[in-house]
Scaffold this motif. Structure first.
Motif, short mmCIF file in Angstrom:
data_model
loop_
_atom_site.label_atom_id
_atom_site.label_comp_id
_atom_site.label_asym_id
_atom_site.label_seq_id
_atom_site.Cartn_x
_atom_site.Cartn_y
_atom_site.Cartn_z
N GLN A 227 0.84 -1.20 0.00
CA GLN A 227 0.00 0.00 0.00
C GLN A 227 0.87 1.25 0.00
OE1 GLN A 227 -3.23 -0.42 -0.40
NE2 GLN A 227 -3.60 1.77 -0.55
N MET B 137 1.71 2.16 -3.53
CA MET B 137 0.60 2.83 -4.22
C MET B 137 0.51 4.31 -3.82
SD MET B 137 -1.95 2.90 -6.28
CE MET B 137 -2.47 1.25 -6.72
N TYR C 28 3.79 -2.42 -7.13
CA TYR C 28 2.48 -2.71 -6.52
C TYR C 28 1.75 -3.81 -7.30
CZ TYR C 28 -2.26 -2.19 -4.81
OH TYR C 28 -3.49 -2.45 -4.28
N THR C 29 1.69 -3.66 -8.63
CA THR C 29 0.92 -4.62 -9.44
C THR C 29 1.58 -6.00 -9.47
OG1 THR C 29 2.01 -3.79 -11.44
CG2 THR C 29 -0.17 -2.90 -10.94
N ASN D 186 0.20 -7.39 -6.44
CA ASN D 186 -1.27 -7.33 -6.39
C ASN D 186 -1.83 -7.39 -7.81
OD1 ASN D 186 -1.91 -6.47 -3.35
ND2 ASN D 186 -0.14 -5.30 -4.05
N GLY E 194 -4.28 -8.84 -9.07
CA GLY E 194 -5.73 -8.86 -9.20
C GLY E 194 -6.40 -7.55 -8.85
N ASP E 195 -5.62 -6.50 -8.57
CA ASP E 195 -6.17 -5.18 -8.25
C ASP E 195 -6.01 -4.28 -9.47
OD1 ASP E 195 -6.98 -2.75 -7.29
OD2 ASP E 195 -5.61 -2.70 -5.59
N PRO E 196 -7.12 -3.80 -10.06
CA PRO E 196 -6.99 -2.97 -11.27
C PRO E 196 -6.36 -1.60 -11.03
CG PRO E 196 -9.29 -3.06 -10.52
CD PRO E 196 -8.52 -4.03 -9.69
N ALA E 197 -6.31 -1.15 -9.77
CA ALA E 197 -5.87 0.22 -9.48
C ALA E 197 -4.46 0.50 -9.97
CB ALA E 197 -5.97 0.49 -7.98
N HIS F 85 -4.84 -11.21 -15.78
CA HIS F 85 -5.32 -11.40 -14.41
C HIS F 85 -6.75 -10.91 -14.22
CE1 HIS F 85 -1.12 -12.21 -13.41
NE2 HIS F 85 -0.81 -11.10 -14.07
N LEU F 86 -7.19 -10.00 -15.09
CA LEU F 86 -8.51 -9.36 -14.92
C LEU F 86 -9.28 -9.41 -16.25
CD1 LEU F 86 -7.03 -6.35 -12.98
CD2 LEU F 86 -8.63 -7.96 -11.96
N GLU G 114 -12.52 -7.11 -16.82
CA GLU G 114 -12.48 -5.65 -16.66
C GLU G 114 -12.53 -4.97 -18.03
OE1 GLU G 114 -12.50 -3.75 -13.91
OE2 GLU G 114 -12.68 -5.52 -12.62
#
Length: 581
Positions: A325, A328, A350-351, A354, A356-359, A387-388, A391
């Motif tokens: 975090q 990010m 970060y990606t 993570n 699976g987090d689109p942010a 991964h997404l 989306e």
């Protein structure tokens, strides 16, 4: 808002009719009564038909139709408050505020106890600064709904807006009698007493919470912060010192002390206070992040250099190397510092942890988009879709990047795959996908398929302006359905009258219809609004229009300008060479 449950009012004209009938001969009355009953039933049926048609049109976004249907309803029953509120709402959105006000007032007249109608009227009166009207509405509503606490706050605010602070306080005191003390009430009264320059009374409102909760640091911090806002720094410090005696590591105290040091121009002390909190071991990482985030907000508010927070991030990375975090947040801070390379590195870290987090992917795209780094956009979106796969935004950006590079077949494949696999968040988004697929099919020569895609897009979102523009323009190029093209293009310039692309399309459709003088007006407007980014296509269109209006020399000039701007086609070269259209 759904007003379907409102009961329609009886037409006031029936009362007058009844009085007339009372003095007519008996047989005539009977005949007239039967006709009147049939008339009322027919009118009610018409009203219901138009009313539900209006609601349906409104739900589908066909607002022009909805207004027309509601106007029919109003013509049939001019006492129906429900219809008046609907019309008032439309006219308010259309910025016809006086007309909206008239409808809202009539609605309240015919249904004066309706809470929501009154609140809508009050809101518009507030917007139009009709202060006495606002006071009257809230006062009347409080008599009808004495248990609705929000009305006391609204009435208090209305008195304050009218410069009647004591009456505003009285309204809050009335509420306090039934609900008891609350922070919100006291803070509102604090503000009002401060406006009246009754400082002692203002601070007494907060002191009562301290007296009631002497060991609670929250109220001591609040009192200190309020003294800081009032530029009574020493008194503020006294309250902060009391908190230190209760809990020296209280997170809110640290931020307040930072504010205090900042305000008293002791920046080294402010930095030291934060560093002590962030580098210390007495706080968990989440609390530290909250402190750091709020501190960043203070720096932004005071327009101070954000780079001074970077060392604090470095300290946090040392303490918590696996907390992604932090990456990010730090990436976002570096973006604010315009350090795109550093921000990109943080989002990549970060990606990676993570996926699976689109942010994280979205932030990388935000960095790449302004620079038109299409290869980076393709790289990020391709990885994101591994991964997404549901989306839709990543299909859209990937397809758009291929589109920009003129890889039309690959772009088409991506958009079609997105339409098949992604979860569309709204009909408007799905409409955009169909629109892009339509454009790509047109470029690839599949014109009938393209027009079919545009129809699907408009069924999902009738106000999709890019689709309306492209569909109408390509129809004009094919010289097909020109009336339909003119209607669709007309919607775009009504919605966005300064858009040069839409103006050019409308002008060109008129040209194809043979309306050369009107075409000239719209294409000249397109040229006026595109001076900073001139379009070769618009110049060529303008030349064609000028030729048709008998201005041959000017037409040739425009064709030459189009060529200078990079337009190079056999058709244009032939026009310049032969000096003919």
């Amino acid at each position: 808002m759904n007003y379907l449950t409102e009961i329609k009012k009886l037409n006031a004209g029936l009362v007058l009719l009844y009085l007339v009938l009372a003095v007519m001969p008996l047989k005539a009355v009977a005949r007239q009564d039967v006709r009147q009953i049939h008339h009322n039933e027919a009118t009610d049926r018409k009203f219901d038909y138009y009313f539900y048609a209006a609601l349906n049109a409104k739900a589908l976004g066909k607002y022009d139709e909805a207004i027309d249907f509601f106007q029919h309803c109003y013509a049939l029953d001019s006492t129906n408050a429900n219809v008046m509120v609907e019309l008032g709402t439309f006219y308010s959105v259309l910025q016809e505020k006086d007309r909206a006000l008239d409808f809202f007032r009539k609605a309240v007249h015919y249904d004066n106890s309706n809470y929501y109608y009154n609140m809508m009227l009050a809101g518009l009166c507030k917007e139009l600064e009709l202060k006495q009207d606002v006071l009257g509405i809230y006062s009347s509503l409080l008599k009808l709904y004495p248990d609705r606490s929000e009305l006391y706050f609204e009435l208090s605010n209305a008195y304050a807006d009218n410069g009647e602070q004591q009456k505003a306080i009285d309204a809050l005191n009335e509420l306090e009698k039934s609900t008891g003390m609350s922070e919100m009430l006291s803070l509102n009264k604090f503000r009002l007493y401060s406006l009246m320059d009754k400082k002692e009374k203002a601070f007494e409102e907060i002191q009562q919470f301290i007296d009631k909760n002497p060991g609670d640091p929250r109220y001591l911090i609040l009192m200190g912060d309020l003294y800081m806002e009032d530029n009574q720094d020493q008194k503020a410090l006294q309250y902060y010192e009391q908190v230190k005696g209760i809990d020296p590591d209280y997170p809110e105290l640290i931020l307040s002390m930072v504010n205090y040091y900042e305000k008293t121009n002791n920046k080294p002390a402010a930095q030291a206070e934060l560093q002590k909190a962030i580098t210390g071991s007495f706080m968990d990482v989440e609390t530290k992040l909250q402190l750091l985030t709020r501190y960043l907000g203070i720096l932004q508010q005071n327009r101070q250099e954000l780079k001074q927070a970077n060392t604090l991030f470095e300290s946090l990375f040392e303490q918590h190397p696996n907390n992604r975090q932090l990456n990010m947040i730090y990436g976002n801070v570096l973006m604010l510092q315009n350090d795109k390379e550093g921000a990109m590195e943080q989002f990549e870290i970060y990606t990676k942890d993570n996926p699976g987090d689109p942010a994280g992917y979205e932030q990388m795209i935000r960095i790449a988009l302004p620079d038109e780094d299409l290869e980076k956009i393709k790289e990020v979106t391709t990885e994101a879709l591994k991964h997404l796969p549901k989306e839709p935004q990543f299909y859209f950006y990937l397809g758009a990047a291929h589109y920009q590079q003129k890889n039309y077949k690959e772009a088409l494949r991506v958009f079609e795959e997105g339409l098949k696999n992604a979860v569309m968040l709204s009909p408007a988004m799905e409409s955009d996908f169909h629109g892009q697929i339509g454009d790509l099919n047109y470029f690839l020569g599949n014109k009938d398929i393209a027009f079919g895609c545009y129809e699907k897009a408009l069924k999902l979102n009738p106000q999709n302006l890019p689709v309306l523009n492209n569909y109408s323009y390509y129809l004009s190029l094919e010289k097909r359905d020109l009336n339909k093209a003119e209607q669709m293009s007309g919607i775009t310039i009504k919605a966005d009258p300064m858009n040069p692309t839409y103006l050019d399309t409308y002008g060109w459709v008129l040209f194809e219809q043979g309306s050369y003088l009107m075409a000239k007006i719209y294409i000249e407007k397109a040229m006026e609004y595109s001076k900073e980014n001139p379009s070769a296509e618009v110049y060529e269109h303008y030349g064609d229009v000028l030729f048709k209006t008998g201005e041959r020399e000017k037409a040739i000039e425009q064709w030459k300008k189009a060529k200078e701007l990079g337009r190079d086609s056999k058709k244009l070269n032939k026009k310049i060479k032969t000096r003919k259209l």
